[in-house]
Scaffold this active site. Structure first.
Site, PDB file in Angstrom:
ATOM      1  N   GLN A  63      36.457  35.607  26.180  1.00 37.36           N
ATOM      2  CA  GLN A  63      36.828  35.392  27.441  1.00 37.36           C
ATOM      3  C   GLN A  63      37.603  34.012  27.602  1.00 37.36           C
ATOM      4  O   GLN A  63      38.588  33.556  28.529  1.00 37.36           O
ATOM      5  CB  GLN A  63      35.849  35.144  28.492  1.00 37.36           C
ATOM      6  CG  GLN A  63      34.779  36.415  28.887  1.00 37.36           C
ATOM      7  CD  GLN A  63      33.751  36.154  29.667  1.00 37.36           C
ATOM      8  OE1 GLN A  63      33.699  35.348  30.289  1.00 37.36           O
ATOM      9  NE2 GLN A  63      33.050  37.188  29.898  1.00 37.36           N
ATOM     10  N   CYS A  64      37.514  33.219  26.393  1.00 37.95           N
ATOM     11  CA  CYS A  64      38.037  31.854  26.232  1.00 37.95           C
ATOM     12  C   CYS A  64      39.631  32.025  25.799  1.00 37.95           C
ATOM     13  O   CYS A  64      39.908  32.896  25.143  1.00 37.95           O
ATOM     14  CB  CYS A  64      37.446  31.151  25.441  1.00 37.95           C
ATOM     15  SG  CYS A  64      35.666  30.562  25.512  1.00 37.95           S
ATOM     16  N   THR A 122      59.818  41.913  39.533  1.00 38.88           N
ATOM     17  CA  THR A 122      60.559  41.215  40.614  1.00 38.88           C
ATOM     18  C   THR A 122      61.922  40.756  40.525  1.00 38.88           C
ATOM     19  O   THR A 122      62.636  40.727  41.286  1.00 38.88           O
ATOM     20  CB  THR A 122      59.571  39.860  40.509  1.00 38.88           C
ATOM     21  OG1 THR A 122      58.357  40.223  41.004  1.00 38.88           O
ATOM     22  CG2 THR A 122      60.255  38.856  41.646  1.00 38.88           C
ATOM     23  N   THR A 158      56.503  40.732  35.521  1.00 39.99           N
ATOM     24  CA  THR A 158      55.682  39.752  34.888  1.00 39.99           C
ATOM     25  C   THR A 158      54.181  40.117  34.723  1.00 39.99           C
ATOM     26  O   THR A 158      53.209  39.740  33.962  1.00 39.99           O
ATOM     27  CB  THR A 158      55.653  38.363  35.661  1.00 39.99           C
ATOM     28  OG1 THR A 158      55.018  38.532  37.066  1.00 39.99           O
ATOM     29  CG2 THR A 158      57.145  37.723  35.633  1.00 39.99           C
TER      30      THR A 158
HETATM   31  N1  ASP Z   1      54.401  42.961  40.601  1.00 44.28           N
HETATM   32  C1  ASP Z   1      55.489  42.303  40.003  1.00 44.28           C
HETATM   33  C2  ASP Z   1      55.484  43.273  38.492  1.00 44.28           C
HETATM   34  O1  ASP Z   1      54.811  42.967  37.709  1.00 44.28           O
HETATM   35  C3  ASP Z   1      55.554  40.990  39.861  1.00 44.28           C
HETATM   36  C4  ASP Z   1      56.471  40.219  38.989  1.00 44.28           C
HETATM   37  O2  ASP Z   1      57.396  40.941  38.331  1.00 44.28           O
HETATM   38  O3  ASP Z   1      56.447  39.252  38.731  1.00 44.28           O
HETATM   39  O4  ASP Z   1      56.562  44.220  38.544  1.00 44.28           O
END
Ligand code: ASP
Length: 340
Positions: free
Chosen positions: A274-275, A12, A89
Protein backbone atom coordinates in the site's frame (compact mmCIF):
# COMPACT_ATOMS: atom_id res chain seq x y z
CA UNK A 1 9.49 17.70 -40.97
CA UNK A 2 8.71 15.65 -37.84
CA UNK A 3 5.26 14.12 -37.66
CA UNK A 4 3.15 13.23 -34.62
CA UNK A 5 -0.14 11.39 -34.39
CA UNK A 6 -2.55 12.53 -31.65
CA UNK A 7 -5.01 9.87 -30.57
CA UNK A 8 -7.90 11.30 -28.58
CA UNK A 9 -9.67 8.74 -26.37
CA UNK A 10 -11.72 11.15 -24.23
CA UNK A 11 -11.03 12.67 -20.81
CA UNK A 12 -11.28 16.14 -19.31
CA UNK A 13 -8.95 17.81 -21.82
CA UNK A 14 -11.66 17.73 -24.52
CA UNK A 15 -14.74 17.62 -22.30
CA UNK A 16 -17.57 20.14 -22.24
CA UNK A 17 -19.87 21.06 -19.33
CA UNK A 18 -23.29 19.35 -19.49
CA UNK A 19 -26.28 19.27 -17.10
CA UNK A 20 -24.83 16.14 -15.54
CA UNK A 21 -21.27 17.40 -15.27
CA UNK A 22 -18.31 17.27 -17.65
CA UNK A 23 -18.55 14.76 -20.50
CA UNK A 24 -16.68 14.20 -23.77
CA UNK A 25 -18.35 15.38 -26.97
CA UNK A 26 -17.54 14.40 -30.56
CA UNK A 27 -15.61 17.11 -32.40
CA UNK A 28 -15.22 19.37 -29.32
CA UNK A 29 -11.47 18.76 -28.96
CA UNK A 30 -10.86 19.36 -32.67
CA UNK A 31 -12.64 22.71 -32.35
CA UNK A 32 -10.40 23.70 -29.41
CA UNK A 33 -7.29 22.61 -31.30
CA UNK A 34 -8.19 24.72 -34.30
CA UNK A 35 -8.21 27.76 -31.97
CA UNK A 36 -4.73 26.96 -30.60
CA UNK A 37 -2.35 29.11 -32.65
CA UNK A 38 0.69 27.48 -31.05
CA UNK A 39 -0.08 24.25 -32.85
CA UNK A 40 0.97 25.80 -36.14
CA UNK A 41 4.11 27.49 -34.77
CA UNK A 42 7.31 26.94 -36.74
CA UNK A 43 8.87 24.69 -34.06
CA UNK A 44 5.88 22.40 -33.86
CA UNK A 45 5.80 19.06 -35.67
CA UNK A 46 3.15 18.30 -38.27
CA UNK A 47 0.25 16.48 -36.65
CA UNK A 48 -2.88 14.50 -37.37
CA UNK A 49 -5.75 13.86 -35.00
CA UNK A 50 -7.48 10.50 -34.64
CA UNK A 51 -10.61 10.69 -32.53
CA UNK A 52 -11.78 7.38 -31.09
CA UNK A 53 -15.44 6.47 -31.11
CA UNK A 54 -17.00 6.52 -28.58
CA UNK A 55 -15.05 9.10 -26.58
CA UNK A 56 -14.83 8.03 -22.98
CA UNK A 57 -14.56 9.31 -19.48
CA UNK A 58 -11.54 7.19 -18.57
CA UNK A 59 -13.48 5.49 -15.75
CA UNK A 60 -15.09 3.50 -18.57
CA UNK A 61 -11.84 2.34 -20.18
CA UNK A 62 -11.46 -1.43 -20.56
CA UNK A 63 -8.97 -3.81 -22.17
CA UNK A 64 -10.99 -3.40 -25.42
CA UNK A 65 -10.04 0.28 -25.54
CA UNK A 66 -6.40 -0.56 -24.80
CA UNK A 67 -6.54 -2.89 -27.82
CA UNK A 68 -8.11 -0.13 -29.93
CA UNK A 69 -5.37 2.36 -28.94
CA UNK A 70 -2.72 -0.31 -29.55
CA UNK A 71 -4.12 -0.99 -33.03
CA UNK A 72 -4.25 2.73 -33.90
CA UNK A 73 -0.55 3.00 -32.98
CA UNK A 74 0.55 -0.24 -34.65
CA UNK A 75 -1.35 0.59 -37.87
CA UNK A 76 0.42 3.96 -38.17
CA UNK A 77 3.73 2.97 -36.57
CA UNK A 78 5.88 3.64 -39.64
CA UNK A 79 4.10 6.89 -40.59
CA UNK A 80 4.93 8.97 -37.49
CA UNK A 81 7.92 9.90 -35.32
CA UNK A 82 5.84 9.56 -32.18
CA UNK A 83 2.37 9.35 -30.70
CA UNK A 84 0.43 11.44 -28.17
CA UNK A 85 -2.51 9.70 -26.52
CA UNK A 86 -4.99 12.13 -24.97
CA UNK A 87 -6.72 10.36 -22.10
CA UNK A 88 -8.68 11.04 -18.93
CA UNK A 89 -6.49 11.34 -15.89
CA UNK A 90 -8.45 8.94 -13.66
CA UNK A 91 -7.11 5.77 -15.26
CA UNK A 92 -4.30 7.21 -17.37
CA UNK A 93 -1.63 5.39 -15.34
CA UNK A 94 -3.41 2.05 -15.96
CA UNK A 95 -3.56 2.66 -19.73
CA UNK A 96 0.08 3.81 -19.79
CA UNK A 97 1.10 0.65 -17.91
CA UNK A 98 -1.03 -1.60 -20.12
CA UNK A 99 0.35 -0.09 -23.35
CA UNK A 100 3.93 -0.41 -22.06
CA UNK A 101 3.45 -4.19 -21.92
CA UNK A 102 1.37 -4.51 -25.09
CA UNK A 103 3.80 -2.51 -27.29
CA UNK A 104 6.85 -4.76 -27.30
CA UNK A 105 10.19 -3.50 -28.69
CA UNK A 106 8.83 0.02 -28.94
CA UNK A 107 11.25 2.32 -30.76
CA UNK A 108 9.24 5.57 -30.69
CA UNK A 109 7.74 7.80 -27.98
CA UNK A 110 4.14 7.14 -26.96
CA UNK A 111 3.16 9.96 -24.61
CA UNK A 112 -0.06 9.91 -22.62
CA UNK A 113 -1.38 13.21 -21.39
CA UNK A 114 -4.59 15.06 -20.59
CA UNK A 115 -5.62 17.76 -18.17
CA UNK A 116 -7.36 18.46 -14.90
CA UNK A 117 -9.21 21.48 -16.41
CA UNK A 118 -10.79 21.21 -19.91
CA UNK A 119 -9.20 23.13 -22.78
CA UNK A 120 -12.44 25.08 -23.17
CA UNK A 121 -12.19 26.49 -19.61
CA UNK A 122 -10.10 29.29 -18.12
CA UNK A 123 -6.76 28.22 -16.61
CA UNK A 124 -6.70 24.91 -18.48
CA UNK A 125 -3.52 22.93 -17.99
CA UNK A 126 -4.31 21.13 -21.25
CA UNK A 127 -2.46 23.46 -23.60
CA UNK A 128 0.99 23.03 -22.07
CA UNK A 129 0.47 19.31 -21.48
CA UNK A 130 -0.48 18.80 -25.11
CA UNK A 131 2.16 21.02 -26.72
CA UNK A 132 5.05 19.73 -24.62
CA UNK A 133 3.92 16.13 -25.16
CA UNK A 134 3.90 16.74 -28.92
CA UNK A 135 7.43 18.14 -28.81
CA UNK A 136 8.61 15.14 -26.78
CA UNK A 137 6.83 12.73 -29.15
CA UNK A 138 8.53 14.43 -32.12
CA UNK A 139 11.98 14.36 -30.46
CA UNK A 140 12.41 10.56 -30.67
CA UNK A 141 14.63 10.52 -27.57
CA UNK A 142 12.41 8.33 -25.39
CA UNK A 143 11.37 5.01 -27.01
CA UNK A 144 8.93 4.33 -24.18
CA UNK A 145 5.31 4.65 -23.13
CA UNK A 146 5.38 7.72 -20.90
CA UNK A 147 3.01 10.00 -19.09
CA UNK A 148 3.57 13.75 -19.33
CA UNK A 149 1.90 15.96 -16.76
CA UNK A 150 2.77 19.12 -14.86
CA UNK A 151 6.21 19.61 -16.48
CA UNK A 152 7.40 16.07 -15.81
CA UNK A 153 7.83 13.12 -18.13
CA UNK A 154 7.30 9.91 -16.17
CA UNK A 155 7.75 6.30 -17.20
CA UNK A 156 4.13 5.21 -17.72
CA UNK A 157 4.34 1.97 -15.76
CA UNK A 158 5.93 3.76 -12.77
CA UNK A 159 3.29 6.45 -12.43
CA UNK A 160 0.05 6.76 -10.50
CA UNK A 161 -2.55 9.49 -10.04
CA UNK A 162 -1.58 10.97 -6.70
CA UNK A 163 -3.82 14.04 -6.63
CA UNK A 164 -7.49 14.48 -7.48
CA UNK A 165 -7.23 18.24 -7.81
CA UNK A 166 -3.64 19.48 -8.20
CA UNK A 167 -2.37 20.34 -11.65
CA UNK A 168 0.66 18.17 -10.90
CA UNK A 169 -1.55 15.12 -10.61
CA UNK A 170 0.88 12.22 -11.12
CA UNK A 171 3.82 10.85 -9.19
CA UNK A 172 6.48 8.24 -9.78
CA UNK A 173 7.93 7.60 -6.33
CA UNK A 174 10.06 4.58 -7.26
CA UNK A 175 11.71 5.95 -10.40
CA UNK A 176 12.88 9.49 -11.24
CA UNK A 177 11.31 11.44 -14.07
CA UNK A 178 12.70 10.75 -17.55
CA UNK A 179 12.63 14.43 -18.47
CA UNK A 180 11.54 17.75 -17.08
CA UNK A 181 10.26 20.71 -19.02
CA UNK A 182 11.58 24.05 -17.86
CA UNK A 183 12.84 26.70 -20.27
CA UNK A 184 14.12 23.68 -22.18
CA UNK A 185 13.10 20.04 -22.16
CA UNK A 186 15.94 18.21 -20.45
CA UNK A 187 16.13 14.45 -20.69
CA UNK A 188 17.71 12.16 -18.10
CA UNK A 189 19.23 9.98 -20.81
CA UNK A 190 20.81 7.46 -18.42
CA UNK A 191 17.33 6.57 -17.08
CA UNK A 192 15.69 5.98 -20.45
CA UNK A 193 15.33 2.47 -21.91
CA UNK A 194 17.52 1.60 -24.88
CA UNK A 195 16.02 1.78 -28.36
CA UNK A 196 15.68 -1.78 -29.71
CA UNK A 197 17.25 -2.63 -33.08
CA UNK A 198 14.17 -3.26 -35.27
CA UNK A 199 16.11 -5.85 -37.34
CA UNK A 200 16.70 -7.98 -34.25
CA UNK A 201 13.74 -7.00 -32.09
CA UNK A 202 10.88 -5.83 -34.33
CA UNK A 203 8.01 -3.84 -32.87
CA UNK A 204 5.05 -6.02 -31.95
CA UNK A 205 1.57 -5.39 -30.55
CA UNK A 206 0.03 -7.95 -28.23
CA UNK A 207 -3.67 -7.47 -27.68
CA UNK A 208 -5.21 -8.11 -24.28
CA UNK A 209 -8.07 -10.49 -23.68
CA UNK A 210 -10.73 -10.27 -21.01
CA UNK A 211 -9.22 -11.45 -17.73
CA UNK A 212 -10.60 -11.81 -14.21
CA UNK A 213 -8.34 -10.13 -11.69
CA UNK A 214 -9.36 -9.11 -8.16
CA UNK A 215 -7.59 -6.55 -5.95
CA UNK A 216 -7.95 -6.61 -2.15
CA UNK A 217 -6.65 -3.70 -0.10
CA UNK A 218 -5.97 -4.80 3.48
CA UNK A 219 -7.05 -2.80 6.51
CA UNK A 220 -6.62 -3.57 10.20
CA UNK A 221 -9.19 -6.10 11.37
CA UNK A 222 -10.08 -7.19 7.83
CA UNK A 223 -12.54 -10.10 7.58
CA UNK A 224 -11.20 -12.23 4.76
CA UNK A 225 -14.35 -14.35 4.68
CA UNK A 226 -16.31 -11.52 3.00
CA UNK A 227 -14.07 -12.00 -0.04
CA UNK A 228 -14.71 -15.76 -0.24
CA UNK A 229 -17.25 -15.42 -3.10
CA UNK A 230 -14.60 -13.95 -5.42
CA UNK A 231 -12.14 -16.83 -5.14
CA UNK A 232 -13.81 -19.07 -7.66
CA UNK A 233 -12.07 -21.18 -10.30
CA UNK A 234 -12.66 -18.28 -12.71
CA UNK A 235 -10.42 -15.90 -10.78
CA UNK A 236 -7.16 -15.81 -12.72
CA UNK A 237 -5.25 -13.28 -10.66
CA UNK A 238 -5.55 -11.96 -7.11
CA UNK A 239 -3.59 -8.88 -6.08
CA UNK A 240 -3.26 -8.16 -2.37
CA UNK A 241 -2.29 -4.61 -1.42
CA UNK A 242 -0.57 -5.52 1.83
CA UNK A 243 0.93 -3.39 4.59
CA UNK A 244 4.50 -2.08 4.40
CA UNK A 245 6.94 -4.63 3.00
CA UNK A 246 4.17 -7.12 2.20
CA UNK A 247 2.77 -7.87 5.63
CA UNK A 248 -0.69 -9.12 6.47
CA UNK A 249 -2.46 -10.24 9.65
CA UNK A 250 -1.85 -13.80 10.85
CA UNK A 251 -4.22 -13.64 13.84
CA UNK A 252 -6.12 -16.64 12.51
CA UNK A 253 -2.89 -18.66 12.72
CA UNK A 254 -3.36 -19.99 9.21
CA UNK A 255 -3.21 -18.47 5.76
CA UNK A 256 -6.46 -16.57 5.11
CA UNK A 257 -9.02 -18.68 3.29
CA UNK A 258 -9.07 -16.47 0.20
CA UNK A 259 -5.35 -16.89 -0.41
CA UNK A 260 -5.31 -20.61 0.31
CA UNK A 261 -8.31 -21.23 -1.92
CA UNK A 262 -7.01 -19.02 -4.72
CA UNK A 263 -3.66 -20.82 -4.79
CA UNK A 264 -5.41 -24.22 -4.78
CA UNK A 265 -7.49 -23.04 -7.77
CA UNK A 266 -4.35 -22.11 -9.72
CA UNK A 267 -4.95 -18.35 -9.39
CA UNK A 268 -1.78 -16.24 -9.56
CA UNK A 269 -1.63 -14.44 -6.18
CA UNK A 270 0.52 -11.31 -6.15
CA UNK A 271 1.45 -9.37 -3.03
CA UNK A 272 2.12 -5.65 -3.47
CA UNK A 273 2.34 -2.84 -0.97
CA UNK A 274 0.00 0.00 0.00
CA UNK A 275 3.04 2.27 0.35
CA UNK A 276 3.66 4.54 -2.62
CA UNK A 277 7.42 4.25 -2.20
CA UNK A 278 9.64 1.24 -1.49
CA UNK A 279 9.27 -2.45 -2.14
CA UNK A 280 7.80 -5.73 -0.95
CA UNK A 281 10.26 -7.93 0.96
CA UNK A 282 8.39 -11.06 1.89
CA UNK A 283 9.80 -12.97 4.86
CA UNK A 284 11.26 -9.91 6.60
CA UNK A 285 8.58 -10.32 9.27
CA UNK A 286 6.91 -13.33 10.77
CA UNK A 287 3.58 -12.00 9.41
CA UNK A 288 4.71 -12.38 5.80
CA UNK A 289 6.70 -15.60 6.02
CA UNK A 290 3.71 -17.88 5.43
CA UNK A 291 3.05 -16.05 2.15
CA UNK A 292 6.46 -17.10 0.85
CA UNK A 293 5.82 -20.72 1.81
CA UNK A 294 2.42 -20.59 0.10
CA UNK A 295 4.04 -19.56 -3.21
CA UNK A 296 2.71 -16.05 -3.76
CA UNK A 297 4.37 -13.66 -6.23
CA UNK A 298 6.23 -10.69 -4.77
CA UNK A 299 5.44 -7.48 -6.65
CA UNK A 300 8.73 -5.79 -5.69
CA UNK A 301 8.29 -2.06 -6.16
CA UNK A 302 5.66 -2.15 -8.89
CA UNK A 303 2.64 0.13 -8.69
CA UNK A 304 -0.76 -1.55 -8.40
CA UNK A 305 -1.45 -0.18 -11.91
CA UNK A 306 1.60 -2.01 -13.25
CA UNK A 307 0.82 -5.22 -11.33
CA UNK A 308 -2.75 -5.47 -12.61
CA UNK A 309 -1.93 -4.68 -16.25
CA UNK A 310 1.22 -6.84 -16.33
CA UNK A 311 -0.80 -9.74 -14.97
CA UNK A 312 -3.52 -9.14 -17.59
CA UNK A 313 -0.84 -9.01 -20.31
CA UNK A 314 0.87 -12.23 -19.20
CA UNK A 315 -2.49 -14.00 -18.89
CA UNK A 316 -3.35 -12.78 -22.41
CA UNK A 317 -0.15 -14.44 -23.70
CA UNK A 318 -1.58 -17.78 -22.55
CA UNK A 319 1.44 -18.68 -20.40
CA UNK A 320 1.46 -21.27 -17.62
CA UNK A 321 1.05 -20.19 -13.98
CA UNK A 322 4.73 -20.93 -13.34
CA UNK A 323 5.87 -18.84 -16.33
CA UNK A 324 3.63 -15.99 -15.21
CA UNK A 325 5.05 -16.23 -11.67
CA UNK A 326 8.62 -15.94 -12.96
CA UNK A 327 7.91 -13.10 -15.39
CA UNK A 328 5.92 -11.17 -12.77
CA UNK A 329 8.99 -11.15 -10.52
CA UNK A 330 11.32 -9.97 -13.32
CA UNK A 331 11.55 -6.71 -15.22
CA UNK A 332 9.89 -6.54 -18.66
CA UNK A 333 9.61 -2.83 -19.54
CA UNK A 334 11.38 -0.96 -16.76
CA UNK A 335 8.44 -1.41 -14.40
CA UNK A 336 10.61 -2.81 -11.61
CA UNK A 337 14.07 -1.75 -12.71
CA UNK A 338 16.08 -0.68 -9.66
CA UNK A 339 18.48 1.62 -11.55
CA UNK A 340 18.28 5.16 -10.11
N1 ASP B 1 -13.06 11.73 -15.17
C1 ASP B 1 -12.07 12.28 -16.07
C2 ASP B 1 -11.48 11.12 -16.85
O1 ASP B 1 -10.68 10.40 -16.33
C3 ASP B 1 -11.02 12.99 -15.29
C4 ASP B 1 -9.91 13.63 -16.11
O2 ASP B 1 -9.74 13.42 -17.28
O3 ASP B 1 -9.13 14.41 -15.51
O4 ASP B 1 -11.84 10.92 -17.99
Amino acid sequence: MRKVCIIYTGGTIGMVPTEKGYAPEKGALNKELSNLKDLSAADMPEWDLVELDPLLDSSNITYRDWNKIGREIAGRYEDYDGFVVLHGTDTMAYTASALSFMLENLGKPVILTGSQIPLCQLRSDGKDNLITSMLIAADSVVPEVCLYFGNKLLRGNRSYKSSADRLIAFSSPNYPSLASAGIEISYNCNLILEKPDPEIRPFKLTEMRRTSIGVIKLHPGIHFDVFAPIVTKNLEGLVIEAFGTGNMPNYDEELPYVIRQAIENGTVVVVGTQCAQGKVRLGTYDVSSQLVEAGVVSAGNMTTEAIVTKLAYLLSLGLSRQEIHELMEGDLRGEMDDRM
